[in-house]
Each structure stands twice: as structure tokens, then as C-alpha cells.
Scaffold this motif. Structure first.
Motif, PDB file in Angstrom:
ATOM      1  N   GLU A 179      15.003  13.752 -11.431  1.00 49.65           N
ATOM      2  CA  GLU A 179      15.708  14.543 -12.442  1.00 49.65           C
ATOM      3  C   GLU A 179      16.515  15.676 -11.834  1.00 49.65           C
ATOM      4  O   GLU A 179      17.314  16.320 -12.527  1.00 49.65           O
ATOM      5  CB  GLU A 179      14.716  15.078 -13.462  1.00 49.65           C
ATOM      6  CG  GLU A 179      14.094  13.991 -14.319  1.00 49.65           C
ATOM      7  CD  GLU A 179      13.307  14.520 -15.497  1.00 49.65           C
ATOM      8  OE1 GLU A 179      13.372  13.913 -16.569  1.00 49.65           O
ATOM      9  OE2 GLU A 179      12.631  15.559 -15.329  1.00 49.65           O
ATOM     10  N   GLY A 180      16.321  15.921 -10.542  1.00 50.18           N
ATOM     11  CA  GLY A 180      17.077  16.973  -9.860  1.00 50.18           C
ATOM     12  C   GLY A 180      18.488  16.560  -9.474  1.00 50.18           C
ATOM     13  O   GLY A 180      19.169  17.303  -8.771  1.00 50.18           O
ATOM     14  N   GLY A 181      18.920  15.402  -9.907  1.00 47.92           N
ATOM     15  CA  GLY A 181      20.288  14.961  -9.656  1.00 47.92           C
ATOM     16  C   GLY A 181      20.396  13.566  -9.077  1.00 47.92           C
ATOM     17  O   GLY A 181      21.492  12.976  -9.049  1.00 47.92           O
ATOM     18  N   ILE A 182      19.282  12.995  -8.619  1.00 49.54           N
ATOM     19  CA  ILE A 182      19.332  11.690  -7.957  1.00 49.54           C
ATOM     20  C   ILE A 182      19.758  10.587  -8.923  1.00 49.54           C
ATOM     21  O   ILE A 182      20.536   9.696  -8.563  1.00 49.54           O
ATOM     22  CB  ILE A 182      17.976  11.366  -7.297  1.00 49.54           C
ATOM     23  CG1 ILE A 182      17.765  12.292  -6.085  1.00 49.54           C
ATOM     24  CG2 ILE A 182      17.905   9.907  -6.870  1.00 49.54           C
ATOM     25  CD1 ILE A 182      16.424  12.124  -5.411  1.00 49.54           C
ATOM     26  N   VAL A 183      19.254  10.633 -10.163  1.00 46.12           N
ATOM     27  CA  VAL A 183      19.604   9.576 -11.113  1.00 46.12           C
ATOM     28  C   VAL A 183      21.099   9.607 -11.417  1.00 46.12           C
ATOM     29  O   VAL A 183      21.770   8.556 -11.421  1.00 46.12           O
ATOM     30  CB  VAL A 183      18.778   9.711 -12.412  1.00 46.12           C
ATOM     31  CG1 VAL A 183      19.232   8.655 -13.427  1.00 46.12           C
ATOM     32  CG2 VAL A 183      17.286   9.540 -12.125  1.00 46.12           C
ATOM     33  N   ALA A 184      21.633  10.783 -11.664  1.00 48.91           N
ATOM     34  CA  ALA A 184      23.068  10.895 -11.946  1.00 48.91           C
ATOM     35  C   ALA A 184      23.900  10.438 -10.756  1.00 48.91           C
ATOM     36  O   ALA A 184      24.916   9.736 -10.908  1.00 48.91           O
ATOM     37  CB  ALA A 184      23.414  12.336 -12.309  1.00 48.91           C
ATOM     38  N   GLU A 185      23.474  10.792  -9.551  1.00 48.39           N
ATOM     39  CA  GLU A 185      24.200  10.368  -8.347  1.00 48.39           C
ATOM     40  C   GLU A 185      24.109   8.856  -8.157  1.00 48.39           C
ATOM     41  O   GLU A 185      25.059   8.224  -7.669  1.00 48.39           O
ATOM     42  CB  GLU A 185      23.627  11.092  -7.128  1.00 48.39           C
ATOM     43  CG  GLU A 185      23.917  12.590  -7.120  1.00 48.39           C
ATOM     44  CD  GLU A 185      23.098  13.330  -6.083  1.00 48.39           C
ATOM     45  OE1 GLU A 185      22.343  12.661  -5.326  1.00 48.39           O
ATOM     46  OE2 GLU A 185      23.198  14.560  -6.020  1.00 48.39           O
ATOM     47  N   THR A 186      22.982   8.276  -8.562  1.00 51.46           N
ATOM     48  CA  THR A 186      22.825   6.822  -8.455  1.00 51.46           C
ATOM     49  C   THR A 186      23.851   6.110  -9.332  1.00 51.46           C
ATOM     50  O   THR A 186      24.426   5.090  -8.939  1.00 51.46           O
ATOM     51  CB  THR A 186      21.404   6.409  -8.854  1.00 51.46           C
ATOM     52  OG1 THR A 186      20.478   6.994  -7.940  1.00 51.46           O
ATOM     53  CG2 THR A 186      21.230   4.903  -8.855  1.00 51.46           C
ATOM     54  N   ALA A 187      24.072   6.638 -10.534  1.00 53.48           N
ATOM     55  CA  ALA A 187      25.079   6.038 -11.420  1.00 53.48           C
ATOM     56  C   ALA A 187      26.457   6.096 -10.774  1.00 53.48           C
ATOM     57  O   ALA A 187      27.228   5.128 -10.830  1.00 53.48           O
ATOM     58  CB  ALA A 187      25.076   6.754 -12.763  1.00 53.48           C
ATOM     59  N   GLU A 188      26.789   7.208 -10.145  1.00 54.06           N
ATOM     60  CA  GLU A 188      28.098   7.359  -9.507  1.00 54.06           C
ATOM     61  C   GLU A 188      28.234   6.429  -8.307  1.00 54.06           C
ATOM     62  O   GLU A 188      29.258   5.743  -8.143  1.00 54.06           O
ATOM     63  CB  GLU A 188      28.297   8.815  -9.076  1.00 54.06           C
ATOM     64  CG  GLU A 188      28.373   9.799 -10.235  1.00 54.06           C
ATOM     65  CD  GLU A 188      28.389  11.241  -9.768  1.00 54.06           C
ATOM     66  OE1 GLU A 188      28.390  11.463  -8.533  1.00 54.06           O
ATOM     67  OE2 GLU A 188      28.402  12.148 -10.617  1.00 54.06           O
ATOM     68  N   LYS A 189      27.199   6.399  -7.461  1.00 59.90           N
ATOM     69  CA  LYS A 189      27.262   5.518  -6.289  1.00 59.90           C
ATOM     70  C   LYS A 189      27.275   4.052  -6.711  1.00 59.90           C
ATOM     71  O   LYS A 189      27.928   3.211  -6.070  1.00 59.90           O
ATOM     72  CB  LYS A 189      26.079   5.810  -5.355  1.00 59.90           C
ATOM     73  CG  LYS A 189      26.247   7.103  -4.572  1.00 59.90           C
ATOM     74  CD  LYS A 189      25.096   7.375  -3.625  1.00 59.90           C
ATOM     75  CE  LYS A 189      23.913   7.987  -4.307  1.00 59.90           C
ATOM     76  NZ  LYS A 189      22.929   8.569  -3.359  1.00 59.90           N
ATOM     77  N   GLY A 190      26.570   3.742  -7.794  1.00 52.41           N
ATOM     78  CA  GLY A 190      26.567   2.371  -8.293  1.00 52.41           C
ATOM     79  C   GLY A 190      27.937   1.932  -8.769  1.00 52.41           C
ATOM     80  O   GLY A 190      28.350   0.791  -8.528  1.00 52.41           O
ATOM     81  N   ALA A 191      28.652   2.818  -9.446  1.00 53.83           N
ATOM     82  CA  ALA A 191      30.002   2.488  -9.917  1.00 53.83           C
ATOM     83  C   ALA A 191      30.930   2.244  -8.735  1.00 53.83           C
ATOM     84  O   ALA A 191      31.758   1.313  -8.755  1.00 53.83           O
ATOM     85  CB  ALA A 191      30.539   3.614 -10.797  1.00 53.83           C
TER      86      ALA A 191
END
Length: 442
Positions: free
Chosen positions: A325-337
Motif C-alpha cells: 500500500e506504500g506505492g508498490i501496487v500503483a507502480e505495478t499497474a504502471e509497469k504492467g501497462a
């Protein structure tokens, strides 16, 4: 050989052969040490890990916060059986899971693995509904114990292992690349694939349905992502038959797909959600979570686990969630795109790349033989040997990927979610070089 003697890759593998029952060793990288996205073997070779122990070390190998939380709990107590002695790590984690899971999922049962979570979820569904039958998917994977194996839709895992649950039937998976090419649109294929489940219920069950169990994204099946609208329709079908929808998020949960849980990509909330793998970043822990109404169908003694909810594992899980929740999930969405676009380019450049697909950092590259027609005639033949070669060549270049899928022809990218874009770019560069090399020899 004494365990205190010096160890090499060869001596370790020899001891495995001598003292361990036969196991799957396809990655063939003995592990001495790991940190974040890299692992090291006993001969000093370093590898970039793009598989994370099958989607387990989501916040990176040996994550400092997770290790510190586990060590701190070790100093307090290691075991008390969470169902005999209530303790804070279990209570804190159960409350936290209620906060992060979708819908009204609120009460959890802790166990040790994904297989146990699936088994427990089926027991709960049977107890709540009073029914027995379960529909799962062809090519799906839900574990290797006899009960979960009955749900697994792949004979490779079942040979000589007659499943104990006789009330499990299978419907076709929503595998659009292989047998959805004739659909007019994604929505049309979603309707057709959901209708297959209704057909199987009508022809293979006795109107005693307890649950439909599905992976929101099929992992072992080959990173198969269902079309939009399919999961919603499956939930409706389950409820129309007074049954429950069980989402097996053992592999897809805890940030893997760019959301905390993969079902969040779809407009459907499961009645029971199973978890494991990434939940505690490598410490053994599993769980299944349900609404209070469903969960309270269990009475005292209906289900139990001596080691389930181990306080050290629960402390590690709490730290893992904080990290995510410290930002990894959001970054995963960006890297996945970003990765979606990069992998799609491989389809344009190589005839042997039949399809690329995935969500977040759960991506698959399906390799094919373009000169041969595949099963059901909708796509070229699976290239199993080529996929194995690509996996071996990447390992020799210092990169670990998974190779799997129902046809064993899918190269799987499921790295720690902390992987950098530069590390992903290195992986893609090496993959492109390998593909150029192996296709040049063809």
C-alpha cells in the motif's frame, strides 16, 4: 556429506536426488542468497528473478520491513495455535484483510497454503449452501491435494491420483486466443464462454451446486485473462443456482495484477476469496475470506489448522500489506501497462509469438509453430519445445522466467513487484535476442 561442509550447486543437487522425493526442478537454479529481484547460486552466479518463486515474493526477496516484522514476532512467541490462543498478529491481520478485500468480505480463516485455502473454501461453500457439487474450469489449477486436485482441470497433475471429490465438473476456460477467434467481439466471447458454464451445469450436475470456483487470471493455465463481462456473468450464474462464486486469488492476489486483488479489475465480487503465495512474501500462510453471513455457517470444530495463522507469518503479512500500500501496487499497474506495449511488439516482430497477455506484472508470451494448426483450429500449434529452449537460454543469460501453461508453451513474467523498468527492459532485450537466435536456426 555433512551439512557443515562446503556446498556447491552440484553437491546440493546430489543431496536432493539422494534424500528428497522427486520434485519439479525446472528452474534448475540452486538458491544460496536472494535480495529484492536478484538471486545467487552456490557457485557465485547471479540471476535476475522474473518469476519470484511463482508469484510469492511480491515485495522483493528479503524485504527489510517484512524480515524485521518476522524477527520482532520471533522474540515474542512463535506458536500458540491461533485457534486455541487468540493473539494480536492474527487479529490485526484478519482486520486488515477485511479492509483490503472487495465487497463485504470480512471474516477470514488462516491456514498454511493456497491448496488448504481452496479446500477450506469448498468446505465452507458446502456448509453454507447445503449442496455438494462444484464447477471449476478446464486448465485451471487449484492445488495438488486430493480435494483441490479434483478441481484442477489438467490431467498432467492427476495421473494415478484419483481425486477424492467426485462432485466436481469442469467447464471450458475463457481462453480467447485458442478457441475464441470466431467471436464477433470480446463481449460476444464473454457471453459464449459464460454460456458454456451454464451448459455444463445443466448437463453434468444434479442441481446440487455449491460453488463455481475460478481464477480471475489463470496462472498455471497460461496467464489466461478472461474477457470483460465474463466474471460478472459467472457470478450471476452461480447465484441463479443458489451457489457461491469462489475466486481463487492465490496467485493473483496482493498486488500482482496492478490492484490488490485481480477481481477488482472486473465488476464482480466473489462470495469467498482464497489467498496465499504473496500474502506474507515467502512465509507460509494462506487464508480464505467470506462475508459474515457465509463465514458464520462454520460452527466450532468444523474446520481447524494447528499451524494456520502462525503469528510470525501473520506479522510478515501485515508488513507485506504495508509495503504494497506504500506505492508498490500503483507502480505495478504502471509497469504492467508499459510491459503490455513492449510484449505486444514481440507479436509484430516474431511469427513464433502467437499471443501476449496479462494484467500488471502477471504476463504471458505464448509461443507457437506458425506452420501447424493448433487444437480446435483457432490458433497455431503450441510450441512446447521452443518455450523450454527459450527458458533455458534466458537462464543461461542470467534471467529466471517461468515456462508453463496447459500446453507448456507460455513464457511467464511474474517478477517481484519491486522490479525496475530497467530490469524489465533488460529481460525484454535478452528475450528478443534469444528469439532472434532460435528462429534464425529454424
Amino acid at each position: 556429506m555433512s551439512r557443515h561442509d562446503a556446498v556447491s550447486n552440484e553437491t546440493l543437487e546430489t543431496r536432493y536426488d539422494e534424500y528428497m522425493m522427486p520434485i519439479w526442478k525446472s528452474l534448475n537454479v540452486p538458491l544460496r542468497r536472494a535480495s529484492d529481484c536478484t538471486v545467487e547460486d552456490f557457485d557465485g552466479n547471479e540471476y535476475l528473478d522474473v518469476f519470484s518463486g511463482i508469484s510469492v515474493t511480491n515485495v522483493g526477496h528479503r524485504n527489510d520491513a517484512v524480515v524485521d516484522a518476522a524477527k520482532a514476532q520471533l522474540d515474542e512467541f512463535v506458536h500458540g495455535c491461533s485457534y486455541v490462543h487468540p493473539n494480536r498478529p492474527v487479529a490485526d491481520l484478519a482486520e486488515r484483510i477485511a479492509e483490503i478485500t472487495p465487497g463485504d468480505l470480512r471474516k477470514s480463516f488462516f491456514c498454511n497454503s493456497g491448496t488448504e485455502a481452496v479446500e477450506g473454501a469448498i468446505k465452507l461453500a458446502r456448509k453454507y449452501t447445503g449442496s455438494k457439487e462444484v464447477v471449476a474450469l478446464e486448465m485451471g489449477f487449484h492445488g495438488r491435494t486430493l480435494g483441490s486436485l479434483a478441481l484442477t482441470g489438467n490431467h498432467t497433475y492427476k495421473r494415478e491420483m484419483g481425486p477424492a471429490i467426485n462432485d466436481a465438473v469442469h467447464a471450458p476456460a475463457p481462453y480467447r486466443y485458442r478457441w475464441g477467434a470466431d467471436a464477433d467481439s470480446e463481449a460476444a466471447f464473454a457471453d459464449r464462454a459464460a454460456a458454456e458454464i451454464e451448459h455444463v451445469i445443466g448437463t453434468h450436475t444434479s442441481d446440487d451446486l455449491a460453488a463455481i470456483v475460478v481464477e480471475p487470471v489463470m496462472g498455471e493455465g497460461g496467464i489466461v485473462v478472461p474477457p470483460k463481462g465474463w466474471l460478472e456473468r459467472v457470478a450471476e450464474i452461480a447465484h441463479d443456482h443458489d451457489a457461491l462464486l469462489i475466486a481463487d486469488e492465490v496467485q493473483t492476489g496482493y498486488g500482482r495484477t496492478g490492484s490488490m486483488f485481480a477481481t477488482e479489475h472486473f465488476d464482480a465480487t466473489p462470495d469467498i476469496l482464497t489467498q496465499a503465495k504473496g500474502i506474507a512474501n515467502g512465509l507460509p500462510l494462506g487464508a480464505f475470506t467470506a462475508s459474515p453471513e457465509i463465514a458464520d455457517a462454520f460452527e466450532s470444530g468444523d474446520h481447524l489448522s494447528t499451524f494456520g495463522g502462525n503469528p510470525v507469518a501473520c506479522a510478515a503479512a501485515l508488513a507485506t500489506i504495508d509495503e504494497l500500500e506504500g506505492g508498490i501496487v500503483a507502480e505495478t499497474a504502471e509497469k504492467g501497462a508499459w510491459l503490455d506495449d513492449e510484449l505486444a511488439a514481440l507479436e509484430d516482430d516474431f511469427d513464433v509469438v502467437g499471443d501476449t497477455r496479462g494484467l500488471g506484472l502477471m504476463q504471458g508470451i505464448e509461443l507457437v509453430d506458425p506452420t501447424e494448426t493448433g487444437p480446435r483450429g483457432a490458433a497455431p500449434a503450441p510450441a512446447k519445445a521452443l518455450a523450454a529452449t527459450v527458458g533455458d537460454e534466458l537462464r543461461d543469460r542470467g534471467i529466471i522466467v517461468g515456462v508453463g501453461g496447459y500446453y507448456k508453451n507460455v513464457v511467464r513474467f511474474q517478477p517481484p513487484l519491486t522490479i525496475t523498468t530497467d530490469q524489465l527492459d533488460r529481460t525484454l532485450g535478452e528475450l528478443r535476442a534469444v528469439l532472434e537466435e532460435v528462429t534464425a536456426d529454424a
